[in-house]
Design an enzyme around this catalytic site. Structure first.
Site, mmCIF file in Angstrom:
data_model
loop_
_atom_site.group_PDB
_atom_site.id
_atom_site.type_symbol
_atom_site.label_atom_id
_atom_site.label_comp_id
_atom_site.label_asym_id
_atom_site.label_seq_id
_atom_site.Cartn_x
_atom_site.Cartn_y
_atom_site.Cartn_z
ATOM 1 N N THR A 116 -11.878 -41.227 -36.113
ATOM 2 C CA THR A 116 -13.611 -41.855 -35.543
ATOM 3 C C THR A 116 -14.181 -41.272 -36.637
ATOM 4 O O THR A 116 -15.173 -42.060 -36.504
ATOM 5 C CB THR A 116 -13.176 -41.012 -33.943
ATOM 6 O OG1 THR A 116 -11.690 -42.239 -33.857
ATOM 7 C CG2 THR A 116 -14.210 -41.853 -33.757
ATOM 8 N N VAL A 117 -13.872 -40.140 -37.041
ATOM 9 C CA VAL A 117 -15.257 -39.339 -37.234
ATOM 10 C C VAL A 117 -15.494 -39.345 -38.597
ATOM 11 O O VAL A 117 -16.825 -39.237 -38.931
ATOM 12 C CB VAL A 117 -15.428 -38.052 -36.966
ATOM 13 C CG1 VAL A 117 -16.355 -36.992 -36.930
ATOM 14 C CG2 VAL A 117 -14.851 -37.098 -35.580
ATOM 15 N N VAL A 176 -19.736 -29.151 -31.754
ATOM 16 C CA VAL A 176 -19.267 -29.124 -30.656
ATOM 17 C C VAL A 176 -20.521 -29.705 -30.091
ATOM 18 O O VAL A 176 -21.883 -29.914 -30.186
ATOM 19 C CB VAL A 176 -20.623 -27.034 -30.468
ATOM 20 C CG1 VAL A 176 -21.033 -26.733 -28.980
ATOM 21 C CG2 VAL A 176 -19.623 -26.500 -30.866
ATOM 22 N N LYS A 183 -14.867 -24.700 -27.480
ATOM 23 C CA LYS A 183 -16.586 -25.323 -27.902
ATOM 24 C C LYS A 183 -17.376 -23.907 -26.988
ATOM 25 O O LYS A 183 -18.388 -23.429 -27.731
ATOM 26 C CB LYS A 183 -17.642 -26.429 -26.764
ATOM 27 C CG LYS A 183 -16.171 -27.592 -27.556
ATOM 28 C CD LYS A 183 -17.149 -28.893 -26.867
ATOM 29 C CE LYS A 183 -16.308 -30.562 -27.700
ATOM 30 N NZ LYS A 183 -16.054 -31.515 -26.570
HETATM 31 P P1 NAP Z 1 -8.515 -39.163 -35.297
HETATM 32 O O1 NAP Z 1 -9.476 -40.838 -35.178
HETATM 33 O O2 NAP Z 1 -7.049 -38.874 -35.114
HETATM 34 O O3 NAP Z 1 -8.357 -38.950 -37.343
HETATM 35 C C1 NAP Z 1 -7.442 -37.832 -38.082
HETATM 36 C C2 NAP Z 1 -7.696 -38.816 -38.901
HETATM 37 O O4 NAP Z 1 -6.762 -37.392 -40.083
HETATM 38 C C3 NAP Z 1 -7.249 -40.141 -39.752
HETATM 39 O O5 NAP Z 1 -7.183 -40.472 -40.978
HETATM 40 C C4 NAP Z 1 -5.369 -39.168 -40.255
HETATM 41 O O6 NAP Z 1 -4.841 -39.817 -40.709
HETATM 42 C C5 NAP Z 1 -5.813 -37.559 -41.005
HETATM 43 N N1 NAP Z 1 -4.890 -37.046 -40.945
HETATM 44 C C6 NAP Z 1 -4.310 -36.620 -39.874
HETATM 45 N N2 NAP Z 1 -3.324 -35.635 -40.397
HETATM 46 C C7 NAP Z 1 -3.117 -35.382 -41.634
HETATM 47 C C8 NAP Z 1 -3.154 -34.811 -42.870
HETATM 48 N N3 NAP Z 1 -1.317 -34.236 -42.689
HETATM 49 N N4 NAP Z 1 -2.845 -35.648 -44.153
HETATM 50 C C9 NAP Z 1 -3.776 -36.218 -44.155
HETATM 51 N N5 NAP Z 1 -5.223 -36.859 -43.640
HETATM 52 C C10 NAP Z 1 -4.313 -36.303 -42.162
HETATM 53 O O7 NAP Z 1 -9.600 -37.705 -35.319
HETATM 54 P P2 NAP Z 1 -11.002 -37.992 -35.021
HETATM 55 O O8 NAP Z 1 -11.091 -38.667 -33.562
HETATM 56 O O9 NAP Z 1 -12.128 -38.666 -36.011
HETATM 57 O O10 NAP Z 1 -11.443 -36.553 -34.950
HETATM 58 C C11 NAP Z 1 -11.852 -35.622 -36.562
HETATM 59 C C12 NAP Z 1 -11.780 -34.033 -36.026
HETATM 60 O O11 NAP Z 1 -12.570 -34.231 -35.666
HETATM 61 C C13 NAP Z 1 -11.193 -33.134 -34.482
HETATM 62 O O12 NAP Z 1 -10.769 -31.482 -35.263
HETATM 63 C C14 NAP Z 1 -11.608 -33.793 -33.206
HETATM 64 O O13 NAP Z 1 -11.286 -32.870 -32.075
HETATM 65 C C15 NAP Z 1 -12.587 -33.601 -34.262
HETATM 66 N N6 NAP Z 1 -13.993 -34.139 -33.155
HETATM 67 C C16 NAP Z 1 -13.706 -35.562 -32.397
HETATM 68 C C17 NAP Z 1 -15.142 -36.138 -32.582
HETATM 69 C C18 NAP Z 1 -14.711 -37.918 -31.508
HETATM 70 O O14 NAP Z 1 -15.497 -38.137 -31.100
HETATM 71 N N7 NAP Z 1 -13.347 -37.935 -31.953
HETATM 72 C C19 NAP Z 1 -15.890 -35.655 -31.499
HETATM 73 C C20 NAP Z 1 -16.057 -34.446 -31.661
HETATM 74 C C21 NAP Z 1 -15.399 -33.262 -32.954
HETATM 75 P P3 NAP Z 1 -4.505 -41.297 -40.729
HETATM 76 O O15 NAP Z 1 -5.738 -42.058 -40.111
HETATM 77 O O16 NAP Z 1 -4.105 -42.606 -41.709
HETATM 78 O O17 NAP Z 1 -3.524 -41.330 -39.341
HETATM 79 N N1 HSE Z 2 -12.635 -34.510 -26.257
HETATM 80 C C1 HSE Z 2 -13.999 -34.276 -26.792
HETATM 81 C C2 HSE Z 2 -14.803 -34.711 -25.185
HETATM 82 C C3 HSE Z 2 -14.288 -34.925 -27.466
HETATM 83 O O1 HSE Z 2 -14.020 -35.277 -24.437
HETATM 84 O O2 HSE Z 2 -15.843 -34.686 -24.505
HETATM 85 C C4 HSE Z 2 -15.014 -34.524 -29.084
HETATM 86 O O3 HSE Z 2 -15.201 -33.505 -28.867
#
Ligand code: NAP
Ligand code: HSE
Length: 432
Positions: free
Chosen positions: A14-15, A134, A207
């Site tokens: 996603t990010v 955060v 956070k």
């Molecule tokens: P996500 O959609 O699950 O994506 C994770 C990515 O990391 C995927 O592309 C995955 O590969 C890759 N990955 C995971 N383990 C790996 C490994 N061992 N080796 C290589 N690649 C690996 O996660 P996300 O939602 O983008 O979140 C990423 C970070 O941002 C997290 O720490 C989350 O807490 C933080 N965050 C997210 C949001 C949000 O809105 N989603 C907001 C704030 C912070 P594949 O695609 O091949 O599976």
């Molecule tokens: N899972 C979090 C929330 C998004 O629901 O606010 C990433 O920080």
């Protein structure tokens, strides 16, 4: 124009895709602001063949192991967007060891291992930036680290988890049960299939631990942070909160009380007139009170590819500019001191109580007496007949109190639980 800033991107979910989309659509704008372009030169994913809404950046090579990014000669900044504690920790450690700057959105890792990683970054003169960790797109890290640096921060209070706020908003507006509202959050993609970190209050606690470091320049160990999630919040308590002119929200708060920090994450009642009470759906908000500036309120999207990617890109651009003298924590010490924490039993505030009791003479008076005996003063009482109740002899009595300490609350509850006419575990929540 100067040579590009070269990114090694670990994670393209996603990010990662949000970041890539912004880089693609605003390449010229970013280059103009920085005086040099930003290019993704290497990407690590688990499954390179996976279909993605945003394609992997053109020209970037795919590496088999994210750890390669820590040493790759064509990478200036490692961007960790994998999440989790294992591989992400290894990658950030190896990158910092190598003196390489890191940008991450990983609040869980920084809350658990931040003390170690920030000390390592300081000893290597490397940047470890984390605006996205955060509240996603809300620029609260930079606000505390730079914009409010001259203030003594009196309190930081926020709706730090969008999933929980979405669920509570649905329960409040539509009268949904917790379970039904959770399913809606999962369907909309806010909550994970295993939503424990969100609804258990732990994501907000991660956070809050980072906000405390930024606001007070101290390390607050995560295990010392009291956390209550929203799983036990009922439509009945939300309805009673309305009787008192309040909403129920999951609030993370840190406050300076006589030189010590009182902090925690709990579902709380707050007056509908507060700006925080008006934050609906999956949005986040943070209210900071500084001694000079007064109250400052930040509001926006705490999650999602583009909002979170926006924060990641801001860090990349900041590091490209101030990489020679990175400002990671906002404080010059290599290791921040441990927080001076107000003991939980001394934490104070107004309280909401709901007791389920037999409807007979003297019950209300004896509960009021038990509260009064330990010095808890009652502000308001509500006893209403529940038209849907299966047993009319059992009724809820609800109290709103003036300020009481945790120790007074515990003493009163220990006594009230023993009363024979109390028919269920008392419910109690803090009031902001
Ligand atoms: P996500 O959609 O699950 O994506 C994770 C990515 O990391 C995927 O592309 C995955 O590969 C890759 N990955 C995971 N383990 C790996 C490994 N061992 N080796 C290589 N690649 C690996 O996660 P996300 O939602 O983008 O979140 C990423 C970070 O941002 C997290 O720490 C989350 O807490 C933080 N965050 C997210 C949001 C949000 O809105 N989603 C907001 C704030 C912070 P594949 O695609 O091949 O599976
Ligand atoms: N899972 C979090 C929330 C998004 O629901 O606010 C990433 O920080």
């Amino acid at each position: 124009m100067s040579a590009p800033v070269r990114l090694g991107l670990a994670g393209f979910g996603t990010v990662g895709q949000g970041l890539a989309a912004i880089l693609a659509q605003s390449a010229d704008w970013v280059a103009r602001r920085l005086g040099r372009p930003v290019a993704v030169t290497a990407v690590a994913v688990r499954d390179p063949a996976k279909q993605r809404a945003v394609p992997l950046p053109a020209g970037a090579r795919v590496v088999a192991d994210p750890l390669e990014l820590a040493h790759a000669p064509d990478v200036d900044i490692v961007v960790e967007l994998m999440g989790g504690l294992g591989k992400a920790h290894e990658l950030i450690r190896a990158s910092l060891e190598n003196g390489r700057h890191v940008v991450t959105a990983n609040k869980h890792l920084l809350a658990e291992r931040g003390a170690e990683l920030f000390a390592l970054a300081a000893s290597k003169g490397a940047g470890l930036y984390y605006e996205a960790s955060v509240c996603g797109g809300i620029p609260v890290v930079q606000t505390l680290k730079e914009s409010l640096a001259g203030n003594r921060i009196q309190a930081v209070t926020g709706i730090l988890n969008g999933t929980s706020n979405f669920i509570l908003s649905r329960m409040t507006k539509k009268g949904l049960s917790y379970g039904t509202a959770l399913k809606k959050a999962q369907k909309k993609g806010f909550a994970e299939a295993d939503p424990t970190l969100d609804v258990g209050g732990f994501d907000a606690a991660h956070k809050l631990a980072l906000l405390i470091r930024l606001a007070y320049g101290v390390h607050f160990p995560l295990e010392k942070l009291p956390v209550t999630g929203i799983t036990a919040v009922t439509p009945l308590d939300i309805a009673y909160a309305k009787e008192f002119g309040c909403e129920v929200k999951l609030i993370g708060q840190a406050k300076m009380v006589d030189g010590r920090i009182m902090a925690g994450v709990h579902p709380m009642l707050l007056s509908k007139s507060y700006l925080l009470a008006q934050v609906q759906g999956a949005f986040n908000a943070v209210r900071v009170v500084g001694d000079a500036v007064g109250a400052v309120m930040l509001y926006g999207q705490g999650a999602g590819g583009l909002p979170t990617g926006s924060a990641v890109l801001a860090d990349i651009m900041a590091l490209a500019r101030d990489g020679a003298a990175p400002n990671n924590t906002g404080f010059p010490e290599k290791t921040l001191p441990l927080a001076d924490i107000l003991p939980a039993e001394e934490s104070c505030g107004r309280r909401y109580f709901r007791f389920t009791v037999e409807d007979k003479p003297g019950v209300l008076a004896s509960i009021a007496q038990a509260l009064g005996d330990v010095g808890v003063s009652i502000h308001q009482v509500v006893q209403k007949v529940d038209p849907d109740a299966s047993d009319e002899s059992i009724v809820p009595i609800v109290f709103m109190t003036h300020t009481a300490s945790q120790s007074q609350v515990d003493q009163a509850l220990a006594r009230i639980r023993e009363f024979p006419y109390v028919k269920a575990e008392p419910v109690h929540m803090r009031v902001l």
